[in-house]
Design an enzyme around this catalytic site. Structure first.
Site, PDB file in Angstrom:
ATOM      1  N   ASP A  32     -14.637   8.018  11.828  1.00  0.00           N
ATOM      2  CA  ASP A  32     -15.294   8.075  13.422  1.00  0.00           C
ATOM      3  C   ASP A  32     -14.970   9.781  13.560  1.00  0.00           C
ATOM      4  OD1 ASP A  32     -14.986   6.259  15.644  1.00  0.00           O
ATOM      5  OD2 ASP A  32     -14.976   8.547  15.969  1.00  0.00           O
ATOM      6  N   ASN A  88     -14.681  -2.814  20.401  1.00  0.00           N
ATOM      7  CA  ASN A  88     -15.285  -3.534  21.653  1.00  0.00           C
ATOM      8  C   ASN A  88     -16.720  -3.452  22.052  1.00  0.00           C
ATOM      9  OD1 ASN A  88     -12.783  -2.416  22.670  1.00  0.00           O
ATOM     10  ND2 ASN A  88     -13.576   0.005  22.372  1.00  0.00           N
ATOM     11  N   GLN A  95     -16.491  -0.060  25.233  1.00  0.00           N
ATOM     12  CA  GLN A  95     -18.309   0.218  24.173  1.00  0.00           C
ATOM     13  C   GLN A  95     -18.912   1.072  24.916  1.00  0.00           C
ATOM     14  OE1 GLN A  95     -20.493  -2.947  23.077  1.00  0.00           O
ATOM     15  NE2 GLN A  95     -21.059  -2.784  21.101  1.00  0.00           N
ATOM     16  N   HIS A 101     -20.179  -2.375  15.910  1.00  0.00           N
ATOM     17  CA  HIS A 101     -18.955  -1.658  14.993  1.00  0.00           C
ATOM     18  C   HIS A 101     -17.522  -1.999  14.891  1.00  0.00           C
ATOM     19  CE1 HIS A 101     -19.465   0.656  18.469  1.00  0.00           C
ATOM     20  NE2 HIS A 101     -17.940   0.883  18.663  1.00  0.00           N
ATOM     21  N   HIS A 103     -13.319  -1.451  14.138  1.00  0.00           N
ATOM     22  CA  HIS A 103     -12.860   0.449  14.159  1.00  0.00           C
ATOM     23  C   HIS A 103     -11.647  -0.250  13.156  1.00  0.00           C
ATOM     24  CE1 HIS A 103     -13.691   2.519  17.545  1.00  0.00           C
ATOM     25  NE2 HIS A 103     -14.327   1.716  18.113  1.00  0.00           N
TER      26      HIS A 103
END
Ligand code: AMP
Ligand code: ZN
Length: 136
Positions: A32, A88, A95, A101, A103
């Protein structure tokens, strides 16, 4: 959203460079760009799905298996002592990129992060009402 408009489609398919820590035919795992902690990574399917609602069941299982693999590797290599998985769905839920995705957030003692929620007071009656609302 059309795939060509989606930044995570481009990253997942290698059109935009990323710090990739894992790749196979269907998934890419990247670091990230705004990490919560050292090693904060995102599992991205190469196909476009906006969120977990859209993600096919088969992929959901694969994503969780991949999460386990990456957690094990990061524990070995980074020495993290805990892990949060965050995912999210929808703007209201935080989001910001509308390509599914997951995390992967390694945790370290004194990493200064607080990932969670404020527990609300609830009565047994209210819990039962909610249980019924979902199951009936
Ligand atoms: P979410 O808020 O769950 O949609 O998470 C989006 C995440 O994507 C955030 O943690 C961002 O820091 C991260 N992010 C956004 N753009 C990029 C990018 N180009 N490369 C890597 N991570 C990104
Ligand atoms: Zn996409």
């Amino acid at each position: 959203m059309k795939e060509h408009d989606c930044i995570f489609c481009k990253i997942a398919n290698g059109e935009i460079p990323s710090k990739t820590i894992y790749e196979d035919e269907k998934y890419r795992v990247i670091l990230d760009l705004g990490p919560a902690t050292k090693g904060h990574a995102l599992i991205l399917p190469k196909e476009h799905y906006a969120d977990l609602y859209e993600l096919p069941e088969e992929n959901a299982g694969e994503v969780m298996k991949l999460a386990k693999l990456m957690m094990k590797k990061m524990r070995e290599k980074l020495g993290c002592e805990g892990f949060n998985l965050v995912q999210n769905n929808g703007e209201l839920a935080g989001q910001t990129v509308f390509h599914f995705h997951l995390h992967l957030i390694p945790r370290y003692s004194a990493d200064g992060q607080k990932i969670g929620w404020q527990p609300q007071e609830v009565t047994p009656e209210k819990l039962e009402e909610v249980r019924k609302q979902i199951t009936d």
